[in-house]
Scaffold this motif. Structure first.
Motif, PDB file in Angstrom:
ATOM      1  N   GLU A 130       0.704  -1.170   0.014  1.00 27.83           N
ATOM      2  CA  GLU A 130      -0.088  -0.166  -0.019  1.00 27.83           C
ATOM      3  C   GLU A 130       1.055   1.300  -0.242  1.00 27.83           C
ATOM      4  O   GLU A 130       1.706   1.421   0.704  1.00 27.83           O
ATOM      5  N   PHE A 131       0.770   2.135  -0.955  1.00 32.14           N
ATOM      6  CA  PHE A 131       1.510   3.528  -0.931  1.00 32.14           C
ATOM      7  C   PHE A 131       0.542   4.389  -1.516  1.00 32.14           C
ATOM      8  O   PHE A 131      -0.484   3.953  -2.166  1.00 32.14           O
ATOM      9  N   LYS A 132       0.781   5.640  -1.343  1.00 29.41           N
ATOM     10  CA  LYS A 132      -0.075   6.772  -1.623  1.00 29.41           C
ATOM     11  C   LYS A 132       0.264   7.844  -2.795  1.00 29.41           C
ATOM     12  O   LYS A 132      -0.407   8.372  -3.404  1.00 29.41           O
ATOM     13  N   GLY A 133       1.753   7.462  -3.288  1.00 28.18           N
ATOM     14  CA  GLY A 133       2.040   8.449  -4.277  1.00 28.18           C
ATOM     15  C   GLY A 133       3.066   7.609  -5.001  1.00 28.18           C
ATOM     16  O   GLY A 133       4.014   6.820  -4.731  1.00 28.18           O
ATOM     17  N   ALA A 134       3.019   7.809  -6.449  1.00 23.98           N
ATOM     18  CA  ALA A 134       3.704   7.070  -7.369  1.00 23.98           C
ATOM     19  C   ALA A 134       4.521   8.181  -8.328  1.00 23.98           C
ATOM     20  O   ALA A 134       4.139   9.197  -8.792  1.00 23.98           O
ATOM     21  N   ILE A 135       5.893   8.159  -8.251  1.00 16.65           N
ATOM     22  CA  ILE A 135       6.689   9.026  -9.088  1.00 16.65           C
ATOM     23  C   ILE A 135       7.438   8.233 -10.037  1.00 16.65           C
ATOM     24  O   ILE A 135       8.372   7.532  -9.923  1.00 16.65           O
ATOM     25  N   PHE A 136       7.075   8.682 -11.493  1.00 15.98           N
ATOM     26  CA  PHE A 136       7.579   8.025 -12.547  1.00 15.98           C
ATOM     27  C   PHE A 136       8.815   8.749 -13.332  1.00 15.98           C
ATOM     28  O   PHE A 136       8.536   9.753 -13.742  1.00 15.98           O
ATOM     29  N   ASP A 137       9.894   7.962 -13.594  1.00 21.23           N
ATOM     30  CA  ASP A 137      10.674   8.608 -14.566  1.00 21.23           C
ATOM     31  C   ASP A 137      10.099   8.351 -15.950  1.00 21.23           C
ATOM     32  O   ASP A 137       9.153   7.619 -15.994  1.00 21.23           O
ATOM     33  N   MET A 138      10.294   8.930 -17.048  1.00 23.72           N
ATOM     34  CA  MET A 138       9.776   8.847 -18.361  1.00 23.72           C
ATOM     35  C   MET A 138      10.385   7.985 -19.132  1.00 23.72           C
ATOM     36  O   MET A 138      10.126   6.590 -19.653  1.00 23.72           O
ATOM     37  N   ASP A 139      11.594   8.275 -19.652  1.00 18.57           N
ATOM     38  CA  ASP A 139      12.380   7.274 -20.720  1.00 18.57           C
ATOM     39  C   ASP A 139      12.994   6.251 -20.139  1.00 18.57           C
ATOM     40  O   ASP A 139      13.799   6.296 -19.193  1.00 18.57           O
ATOM     41  N   GLY A 140      12.427   4.921 -20.604  1.00 24.42           N
ATOM     42  CA  GLY A 140      13.149   3.776 -20.144  1.00 24.42           C
ATOM     43  C   GLY A 140      12.154   3.351 -19.228  1.00 24.42           C
ATOM     44  O   GLY A 140      12.385   2.021 -18.701  1.00 24.42           O
ATOM     45  N   MET A 175      -0.024  10.480  -8.942  1.00 25.63           N
ATOM     46  CA  MET A 175       0.831   9.969  -9.776  1.00 25.63           C
ATOM     47  C   MET A 175       1.579  11.413 -10.178  1.00 25.63           C
ATOM     48  O   MET A 175       0.814  12.171 -10.438  1.00 25.63           O
ATOM     49  N   ALA A 176       2.750  11.351 -10.411  1.00 23.11           N
ATOM     50  CA  ALA A 176       3.589  12.358 -10.914  1.00 23.11           C
ATOM     51  C   ALA A 176       4.809  12.016 -11.905  1.00 23.11           C
ATOM     52  O   ALA A 176       5.108  10.812 -11.671  1.00 23.11           O
ATOM     53  N   ILE A 177       5.277  12.667 -12.554  1.00 26.09           N
ATOM     54  CA  ILE A 177       6.527  12.516 -13.478  1.00 26.09           C
ATOM     55  C   ILE A 177       7.576  13.151 -12.750  1.00 26.09           C
ATOM     56  O   ILE A 177       7.656  14.557 -12.649  1.00 26.09           O
ATOM     57  N   ALA A 178       8.854  12.566 -12.894  1.00 28.28           N
ATOM     58  CA  ALA A 178      10.148  13.291 -12.698  1.00 28.28           C
ATOM     59  C   ALA A 178      11.139  12.840 -13.614  1.00 28.28           C
ATOM     60  O   ALA A 178      11.542  11.665 -13.653  1.00 28.28           O
ATOM     61  N   THR A 179      11.318  13.656 -14.606  1.00 27.65           N
ATOM     62  CA  THR A 179      12.175  13.342 -15.722  1.00 27.65           C
ATOM     63  C   THR A 179      13.241  14.268 -16.047  1.00 27.65           C
ATOM     64  O   THR A 179      13.176  15.539 -15.799  1.00 27.65           O
ATOM     65  N   LEU A 180      14.422  13.976 -16.590  1.00 24.58           N
ATOM     66  CA  LEU A 180      15.483  14.912 -17.117  1.00 24.58           C
ATOM     67  C   LEU A 180      15.327  15.433 -18.376  1.00 24.58           C
ATOM     68  O   LEU A 180      15.872  16.284 -18.857  1.00 24.58           O
ATOM     69  N   ASP A 210      -0.643  13.978 -12.159  1.00 24.82           N
ATOM     70  CA  ASP A 210      -1.111  15.088 -11.285  1.00 24.82           C
ATOM     71  C   ASP A 210      -0.165  16.290 -11.977  1.00 24.82           C
ATOM     72  O   ASP A 210      -0.831  17.547 -12.034  1.00 24.82           O
ATOM     73  N   PHE A 211       0.790  15.907 -12.236  1.00 22.15           N
ATOM     74  CA  PHE A 211       1.668  17.166 -12.465  1.00 22.15           C
ATOM     75  C   PHE A 211       3.160  16.331 -13.105  1.00 22.15           C
ATOM     76  O   PHE A 211       3.282  15.103 -12.653  1.00 22.15           O
ATOM     77  N   MET A 212       3.978  17.212 -13.622  1.00 16.70           N
ATOM     78  CA  MET A 212       5.498  16.806 -14.243  1.00 16.70           C
ATOM     79  C   MET A 212       6.324  17.691 -13.649  1.00 16.70           C
ATOM     80  O   MET A 212       6.292  18.763 -13.362  1.00 16.70           O
ATOM     81  N   MET A 213       7.457  17.087 -13.098  1.00 17.87           N
ATOM     82  CA  MET A 213       8.762  17.675 -12.876  1.00 17.87           C
ATOM     83  C   MET A 213       9.861  17.533 -13.800  1.00 17.87           C
ATOM     84  O   MET A 213      10.056  16.520 -14.102  1.00 17.87           O
TER      85      MET A 213
END
Length: 217
Positions: A3-13, A106-111, A131-134
């Motif tokens: 159980e978790f409340k937040g997911a932070i995804f890289d994009m490429d790969g 859900m959010a994105i954290a990408t370079l 929800d947003f992208m960083m």
């Protein structure tokens, strides 16, 4: 199931099977100026944003155009390669839909630059899950520091321990783990040399498809 409340995804790969977009991209572009990128150059620029890469090469090699011209040339090539090469990772759409039904933030954290990341995900009907992208443009430093993950968690109103970071870069997995996040490592051929590090830093592993996470996350 964890159980978790937040997911932070890289994009490429991670969200996109898009590492071929970047494979030898800079070398392919700089070859027109007679430049062969060295192992030292690759090591020095790992984790850099595209403007940082352009600035590095413009500063290091006098026969190249200025950094802004390099950015513009690389941008055109990146856009074309995303359109022709990038596709969603196996099982990712069903996985994202499942997280949305569970109310996971859900959010994105990408370079990757925001203009490329948003366009690539929007064209594949994936952007609306988040929800947003960083991007590195927001934090100014690479994923060797945890700032992008910490800021994403704070924006969600969550502690790192309540979030899972999904990453394919071994060094980024290590960064997220040390910052207190759960980590799901995505096995990516482009990072084969660092696979042992990725596995050591990850609580869960995806070998090929997000379907492997059924009942685990």
């Amino acid at each position: 199931m964890h159980e978790f409340k937040g997911a932070i995804f890289d994009m490429d790969g991670t969200l996109l099977d898009s590492m071929p977009v970047w494979k030898r991209l800079t070398q392919g572009y700089l070859a027109q100026f007679g430049l062969q990128i060295s192992d030292q150059d690759y090591a020095a620029t790992e984790g850099f944003s595209q403007p940082q890469v352009a600035q590095y090469f413009a500063d290091r090699y006098s026969n190249l155009p200025d950094a802004q011209s390099l950015v513009e040339g690389l941008d055109k090539l990146i856009t074309a390669r995303y359109e022709s090469l990038a596709k969603p990772k196996d099982g990712v759409l069903d996985f994202l839909e499942g997280l949305r039904r569970r109310g996971v933030k859900m959010a994105i954290a990408t370079l990757t630059a925001r203009r490329h990341a948003e366009k690539a995900l929007r064209e594949r009907d994936m952007l609306g899950y988040f929800d947003f992208m960083m991007t590195i443009e927001d934090v100014g430093i690479s994923k060797r520091e945890p700032d992008i993950y910490l800021q994403a968690a704070a924006r969600m109103g969550l502690e790192p321990a309540s979030c899972v970071v999904f990453e394919d870069a071994p060094y980024a997995c290590t960064t997220a783990k040390r910052a207190g996040f759960g980590v799901c490592g995505m096995v990516e051929p482009a990072y084969a040399a660092g696979e042992a590090e990725l596995r050591a830093a990850s609580d869960w592993i995806v070998e090929r498809s997000f379907d492997e996470l059924a009942g685990k996350l």
